[in-house]
Scaffold this motif. Sequence first.
Motif: not given
Length: 137
Positions: A82, A85-86, A40, A79
């Motif tokens: 994420l 994906w990131s 994030l 997490n």
Amino acid sequence: MFADRQASSRDKMVEWYYLATPLFLLLDVFGGTSIRVSALDGAPMLKYGYYGGCFLAGVLFYRHEVFSAAFGLLESVANIFLLIWSVMGPYYDAIKRAAEGEFIQPPMNIDHIINFVLVGAVLLVSFFRNPLIKKAG
């Protein structure tokens, strides 16, 4: 006696991981290293909300251990999702740009790797602390 102390500290690992969230936040803000939720980095408000939710969960779990394994399992899976994906989006973009002859920077850095290891360890501990898994074993 020593085995009981070892088991007790291992059982508290997930709770302490969430209670340590302010330390991860300080590392992120003042140290420039995002090892708790590096996925994030591009969305600071979501990241700080995530930090706040994890710390609140730690306080809750410190008082009520029953929920910590299940939440640790779900949060760790989220997490890791994420993180994947990131990393994969920029990775695919890097492949496309490299095929076009552009110079590219690696889409994954040391913060991502540390984050994967940290979250993977919590996922593993949470999985084996899960009451449903304990009953099956």
